[in-house]
Enzyme design. Structure first.
Site, mmCIF file in Angstrom:
data_model
loop_
_atom_site.group_PDB
_atom_site.id
_atom_site.type_symbol
_atom_site.label_atom_id
_atom_site.label_comp_id
_atom_site.label_asym_id
_atom_site.label_seq_id
_atom_site.Cartn_x
_atom_site.Cartn_y
_atom_site.Cartn_z
ATOM 1 N N PHE A 1 53.799 35.397 30.167
ATOM 2 C CA PHE A 1 54.626 35.612 28.979
ATOM 3 C C PHE A 1 56.040 36.060 29.359
ATOM 4 O O PHE A 1 56.249 36.679 30.405
ATOM 5 C CB PHE A 1 54.011 36.672 28.052
ATOM 6 N N CYS B 1 51.618 33.250 19.205
ATOM 7 C CA CYS B 1 52.431 32.166 19.780
ATOM 8 C C CYS B 1 52.668 31.011 18.814
ATOM 9 O O CYS B 1 53.579 30.214 19.022
ATOM 10 C CB CYS B 1 51.759 31.621 21.029
ATOM 11 N N HIS C 1 54.287 23.395 22.769
ATOM 12 C CA HIS C 1 54.423 24.821 23.107
ATOM 13 C C HIS C 1 54.004 25.035 24.570
ATOM 14 O O HIS C 1 52.867 24.743 24.943
ATOM 15 C CB HIS C 1 53.517 25.595 22.145
ATOM 16 N N ASN D 1 56.020 31.615 28.942
ATOM 17 C CA ASN D 1 55.561 31.382 27.568
ATOM 18 C C ASN D 1 56.202 32.463 26.698
ATOM 19 O O ASN D 1 55.786 33.617 26.740
ATOM 20 C CB ASN D 1 54.031 31.462 27.531
HETATM 21 C C1 MLC Z 1 47.265 31.129 34.425
HETATM 22 C C2 MLC Z 1 47.237 29.732 35.046
HETATM 23 C C3 MLC Z 1 48.697 29.225 35.143
HETATM 24 C C4 MLC Z 1 46.670 29.844 36.487
HETATM 25 O O1 MLC Z 1 46.483 28.542 37.009
HETATM 26 P P1 MLC Z 1 45.856 28.274 38.457
HETATM 27 O O2 MLC Z 1 45.667 26.782 38.566
HETATM 28 O O3 MLC Z 1 46.687 28.954 39.461
HETATM 29 O O4 MLC Z 1 44.461 28.994 38.469
HETATM 30 P P2 MLC Z 1 43.139 28.710 37.605
HETATM 31 O O5 MLC Z 1 43.405 28.201 36.256
HETATM 32 O O6 MLC Z 1 42.209 27.900 38.456
HETATM 33 O O7 MLC Z 1 42.559 30.174 37.490
HETATM 34 C C5 MLC Z 1 42.293 30.990 38.650
HETATM 35 C C6 MLC Z 1 41.108 31.865 38.373
HETATM 36 O O8 MLC Z 1 41.432 32.723 37.273
HETATM 37 C C7 MLC Z 1 40.491 32.552 36.210
HETATM 38 N N1 MLC Z 1 41.173 32.647 34.932
HETATM 39 C C8 MLC Z 1 42.223 31.903 34.495
HETATM 40 N N2 MLC Z 1 42.572 32.265 33.258
HETATM 41 C C9 MLC Z 1 41.745 33.260 32.895
HETATM 42 C C10 MLC Z 1 41.599 34.053 31.743
HETATM 43 N N3 MLC Z 1 42.398 33.883 30.704
HETATM 44 N N4 MLC Z 1 40.631 34.989 31.722
HETATM 45 C C11 MLC Z 1 39.821 35.165 32.791
HETATM 46 N N5 MLC Z 1 39.913 34.454 33.921
HETATM 47 C C12 MLC Z 1 40.848 33.511 33.972
HETATM 48 C C13 MLC Z 1 39.927 31.158 36.415
HETATM 49 O O9 MLC Z 1 38.643 31.035 35.824
HETATM 50 C C14 MLC Z 1 39.864 31.088 37.938
HETATM 51 O O10 MLC Z 1 38.725 31.828 38.369
HETATM 52 P P3 MLC Z 1 37.882 31.434 39.669
HETATM 53 O O11 MLC Z 1 38.844 31.578 40.808
HETATM 54 O O12 MLC Z 1 36.763 32.421 39.662
HETATM 55 O O13 MLC Z 1 37.436 30.019 39.463
HETATM 56 C C15 MLC Z 1 46.391 28.730 34.226
HETATM 57 O O14 MLC Z 1 45.020 29.135 34.262
HETATM 58 C C16 MLC Z 1 46.824 28.625 32.798
HETATM 59 O O15 MLC Z 1 47.867 28.049 32.463
HETATM 60 N N6 MLC Z 1 45.977 29.136 31.894
HETATM 61 C C17 MLC Z 1 46.275 29.124 30.454
HETATM 62 C C18 MLC Z 1 46.941 30.386 30.089
HETATM 63 C C19 MLC Z 1 46.762 30.668 28.601
HETATM 64 O O16 MLC Z 1 45.682 31.032 28.165
HETATM 65 N N7 MLC Z 1 47.829 30.479 27.828
HETATM 66 C C20 MLC Z 1 47.798 30.708 26.412
HETATM 67 C C21 MLC Z 1 48.571 31.884 26.129
HETATM 68 S S1 MLC Z 1 48.225 32.400 24.531
HETATM 69 C C22 MLC Z 1 49.270 31.666 23.564
HETATM 70 O O17 MLC Z 1 50.069 30.868 23.980
HETATM 71 C C23 MLC Z 1 49.113 32.055 22.161
HETATM 72 C C24 MLC Z 1 49.297 33.518 21.808
HETATM 73 O O18 MLC Z 1 49.334 34.404 22.653
HETATM 74 O O19 MLC Z 1 49.406 33.785 20.614
#
Ligand code: MLC
Length: 236
Positions: free
Chosen positions: A59, A8, A149, A182
């Protein structure tokens, strides 16, 4: 030059390399094209691989392009100047985002602490970029535009909170996230275009929401962060 599977942060990286090429080859114009197709990462859900499921949910596909040069000539009307560009690998975040090519395609492993890692480092990266260029931007709402981003909603929320930004400051990134998801390397240029359109609609003085100084951030595997200090030029 072809870079693939950069992740990304590839959009920020491509712009940084284009800046280097343009500055070292007088008169050159570099066409930067970022294209992402995530089909190779699609597979059935797995309870043991939630991070991959999160990636599939957020994504999206997109392609974007920009032309980069080092000096203005003739009728050209540049929108942004890249004043400085740098890459950082955040210490201790090797498993924050892991992207591997395997026999079943590309497998993303996104750690649920990815947004926290970004949040813990973002203020330092902002200060470094502004201070190194000697930019006096005291108020990050009034003085700076933000082309962040759109990695995920939580990343934008945490960046906003840590930097004390008002809701409107990340609206261009949020709109791109809402519309396309994303889109990995392509989304930085899409966010800049969204910002340009919004600025023109509001008759603002620059494509950076009327402001001069701005910061572009791209986040990717590593966790790697590309930071570009931008200067928005007057819209003529
Ligand atoms: C996906 C979301 C929109 C979901 O948001 P919500 O508010 O609805 O829910 P939340 O964050 O409380 O997550 C709900 C449940 O899922 C779990 N959870 C969330 N993300 C997780 C992951 N990556 N792996 C494992 N579990 C995960 C949380 O711990 C939580 O568990 P429990 O219910 O047990 O508490 C957010 O978490 C988010 O934006 N996360 C970041 C995504 C990310 O990593 N982006 C980067 C992409 S990579 C990039 O950009 C670079 C690349 O690829 O090169």
């Amino acid at each position: 030059m072809l870079y693939y599977q950069a992740g990304c942060h590839g959009g920020g990286m491509a712009l940084r390399l284009a800046k280097d090429l343009a500055e070292n080859n007088p008169g050159a114009r570099v066409l930067v094209v970022c294209s992402e197709v995530i089909t190779m990462a699609l597979r059935g859900p797995s309870e043991t691989h939630v991070g991959n499921l999160v990636g599939q949910a957020i994504f999206g596909d997109a392609a974007s392009a920009a032309i980069v040069g080092a000096e203005i000539s003739g009728h050209e009307r540049p929108l942004f100047e890249m004043v400085s560009a740098s890459q950082d690998i955040l210490p201790g975040t090797e498993d924050g985002v892991v992207v591997k090519l395997s026999e079943e395609g590309i497998v993303y492993t996104l750690h649920n602490e990815m947004p926290l890692h970004i949040a813990n480092n973002i203020e330092r990266l902002v200060k470094d970029a502004l201070e190194q260029a000697g930019v006096m931007a005291k108020d990050w709402n009034e003085d700076v535009f933000w082309a962040v981003h759109p990695g995920g909603r939580k990343i934008l929320d945490m960046v906003e909170t840590r930097l004390g930004l008002e809701k409107a400051k990340l609206e261009a990134a949020r709109e791109v996230m809402r519309r396309h998801g994303n889109t990995l390397s392509s989304c930085n240029i899409v966010v800049l275009e969204e910002m340009r359109q919004r600025s023109v609609e509001r008759s603002m003085a620059t494509a950076g929401e009327g402001l001069e100084w701005g910061l572009l951030f791209a986040f990717g595997p590593g966790i790697t962060v590309e930071t570009i200090l931008l200067r928005a030029l007057p819209i003529s």
